[in-house]
Design an enzyme around this catalytic site. Sequence first.
Site, PDB file in Angstrom:
ATOM      1  N   GLU A 294      25.547  -7.821   5.194  1.00 53.76           N
ATOM      2  CA  GLU A 294      26.239  -8.627   4.185  1.00 53.76           C
ATOM      3  C   GLU A 294      25.441  -8.609   2.891  1.00 53.76           C
ATOM      4  O   GLU A 294      24.314  -9.098   2.835  1.00 53.76           O
ATOM      5  CB  GLU A 294      26.414 -10.073   4.650  1.00 53.76           C
ATOM      6  CG  GLU A 294      27.140 -10.922   3.609  1.00 53.76           C
ATOM      7  CD  GLU A 294      27.176 -12.408   3.940  1.00 53.76           C
ATOM      8  OE1 GLU A 294      28.177 -13.060   3.591  1.00 53.76           O
ATOM      9  OE2 GLU A 294      26.196 -12.913   4.548  1.00 53.76           O
TER      10      GLU A 294
ATOM     11  N   ARG B  11      25.102 -10.246  -0.454  1.00 56.32           N
ATOM     12  CA  ARG B  11      25.462 -11.386  -1.292  1.00 56.32           C
ATOM     13  C   ARG B  11      25.252 -10.993  -2.749  1.00 56.32           C
ATOM     14  O   ARG B  11      24.225 -10.408  -3.106  1.00 56.32           O
ATOM     15  CB  ARG B  11      24.590 -12.593  -0.933  1.00 56.32           C
ATOM     16  CG  ARG B  11      24.955 -13.287   0.358  1.00 56.32           C
ATOM     17  CD  ARG B  11      26.095 -14.260   0.189  1.00 56.32           C
ATOM     18  NE  ARG B  11      25.740 -15.356  -0.708  1.00 56.32           N
ATOM     19  CZ  ARG B  11      25.208 -16.519  -0.313  1.00 56.32           C
ATOM     20  NH1 ARG B  11      24.971 -16.736   0.969  1.00 56.32           N
ATOM     21  NH2 ARG B  11      24.926 -17.466  -1.196  1.00 56.32           N
TER      22      ARG B  11
ATOM     23  N   ARG C 248      29.501 -15.996  -2.957  1.00 56.81           N
ATOM     24  CA  ARG C 248      29.662 -17.376  -2.507  1.00 56.81           C
ATOM     25  C   ARG C 248      29.603 -18.316  -3.712  1.00 56.81           C
ATOM     26  O   ARG C 248      28.608 -18.346  -4.431  1.00 56.81           O
ATOM     27  CB  ARG C 248      28.566 -17.733  -1.494  1.00 56.81           C
ATOM     28  CG  ARG C 248      28.684 -19.115  -0.900  1.00 56.81           C
ATOM     29  CD  ARG C 248      29.893 -19.261   0.013  1.00 56.81           C
ATOM     30  NE  ARG C 248      29.816 -18.357   1.152  1.00 56.81           N
ATOM     31  CZ  ARG C 248      30.774 -17.474   1.451  1.00 56.81           C
ATOM     32  NH1 ARG C 248      31.867 -17.369   0.693  1.00 56.81           N
ATOM     33  NH2 ARG C 248      30.663 -16.692   2.505  1.00 56.81           N
TER      34      ARG C 248
ATOM     35  N   HIS D 161      33.466 -23.153   3.823  1.00 60.37           N
ATOM     36  CA  HIS D 161      32.138 -23.694   4.113  1.00 60.37           C
ATOM     37  C   HIS D 161      32.054 -25.153   3.682  1.00 60.37           C
ATOM     38  O   HIS D 161      32.478 -25.503   2.584  1.00 60.37           O
ATOM     39  CB  HIS D 161      31.053 -22.895   3.379  1.00 60.37           C
ATOM     40  CG  HIS D 161      31.062 -21.438   3.705  1.00 60.37           C
ATOM     41  ND1 HIS D 161      32.020 -20.578   3.212  1.00 60.37           N
ATOM     42  CD2 HIS D 161      30.242 -20.684   4.481  1.00 60.37           C
ATOM     43  CE1 HIS D 161      31.788 -19.356   3.676  1.00 60.37           C
ATOM     44  NE2 HIS D 161      30.719 -19.399   4.446  1.00 60.37           N
TER      45      HIS D 161
ATOM     46  N   LYS E 296      36.593 -17.339   9.035  1.00 59.38           N
ATOM     47  CA  LYS E 296      35.230 -17.858   9.215  1.00 59.38           C
ATOM     48  C   LYS E 296      35.171 -19.306   8.737  1.00 59.38           C
ATOM     49  O   LYS E 296      35.579 -19.612   7.616  1.00 59.38           O
ATOM     50  CB  LYS E 296      34.230 -17.009   8.421  1.00 59.38           C
ATOM     51  CG  LYS E 296      32.792 -17.538   8.459  1.00 59.38           C
ATOM     52  CD  LYS E 296      31.924 -16.820   7.428  1.00 59.38           C
ATOM     53  CE  LYS E 296      30.527 -17.436   7.380  1.00 59.38           C
ATOM     54  NZ  LYS E 296      29.744 -16.925   6.234  1.00 59.38           N
TER      55      LYS E 296
ATOM     56  N   ARG F  61      25.374 -19.767  16.771  1.00 62.57           N
ATOM     57  CA  ARG F  61      25.011 -18.408  16.351  1.00 62.57           C
ATOM     58  C   ARG F  61      24.658 -17.541  17.561  1.00 62.57           C
ATOM     59  O   ARG F  61      25.059 -16.382  17.636  1.00 62.57           O
ATOM     60  CB  ARG F  61      23.834 -18.450  15.377  1.00 62.57           C
ATOM     61  CG  ARG F  61      24.123 -19.187  14.075  1.00 62.57           C
ATOM     62  CD  ARG F  61      22.919 -19.148  13.135  1.00 62.57           C
ATOM     63  NE  ARG F  61      23.116 -19.971  11.949  1.00 62.57           N
ATOM     64  CZ  ARG F  61      23.715 -19.570  10.833  1.00 62.57           C
ATOM     65  NH1 ARG F  61      24.185 -18.334  10.747  1.00 62.57           N
ATOM     66  NH2 ARG F  61      23.851 -20.387   9.804  1.00 62.57           N
TER      67      ARG F  61
ATOM     68  N   GLN G  11      19.908 -19.932   9.858  1.00 65.61           N
ATOM     69  CA  GLN G  11      19.810 -18.491  10.119  1.00 65.61           C
ATOM     70  C   GLN G  11      18.437 -18.155  10.691  1.00 65.61           C
ATOM     71  O   GLN G  11      17.425 -18.704  10.269  1.00 65.61           O
ATOM     72  CB  GLN G  11      20.038 -17.683   8.839  1.00 65.61           C
ATOM     73  CG  GLN G  11      21.488 -17.508   8.451  1.00 65.61           C
ATOM     74  CD  GLN G  11      21.659 -16.493   7.325  1.00 65.61           C
ATOM     75  OE1 GLN G  11      20.688 -16.056   6.710  1.00 65.61           O
ATOM     76  NE2 GLN G  11      22.893 -16.116   7.054  1.00 65.61           N
TER      77      GLN G  11
END
Length: 238
Positions: free
Chosen positions: A35, A37, A70, A133, A160, A202, A225
């Site tokens: 990913e 960003r 984002r 989110h 998501k 996760r 994360q």
Amino acid sequence: MTHVEVVATIAPQLYIEETLIQKINHRIDAIDVLELRIDQIENVTVNQVAEMITKLKVMQDSFKLLVTYRTKLQGGYGQFTNDLYLNLISDLANINGIDMIDIEWQADIDIEKHQRIITHLQQYNKEVVISHHNFESTPPLDELQFIFFKMQKFNPEYVKLAVMPHNKNDVLNLLQAMSTFSDTMDCKVVGISMSKLGLISRTAQGVFGGALTYGCIGEPQAPGQIDVTDLKAQVTLY
């Protein structure tokens, strides 16, 4: 139980440095999706993104490439107005090498415009991750289910939902919503309960029907994360 792909999130400052390439290569066996960003880059342009993609393309046979901007509204750094944001997302369709594109969902979006952009991305063979989110809290179970339902109406490849838990019941509600949705809808689902409290979402993503789980390379890019090498090892246990 579903097959889970491990996503490694990176957030470079405009240029893909050789040190970052080395870090990715060191973890290459653990990465299914990378990913990129781009919201941390002030006034980012499509041409700048294309240059970064070119640098990453060298390794791209090893993983799929997801691009995400984002917005600040959903916990990122992005300061674009809604129109600028949607124009950028739409223009990403023209960049070769991008496999997946994230587009945010809010309750007050222009539904027709969102649908046009999603269809446009899919016409360019980009898989769409429609996402929402909430970095403040975890809504009640019925609201979580409603958000999943509203997002899937756009016919994306993935939906998501990432929320912030304050207790174990918040984590359980997210997992239940994801599990129920994955059993009843066609698109792939991703559910994340953020922070250390929600780490099980996760690591055990596949047990509850999830398709993607997000980790980091070094510094976490979202609460909870862990490094993709550790994440891959944990996911494999299931």
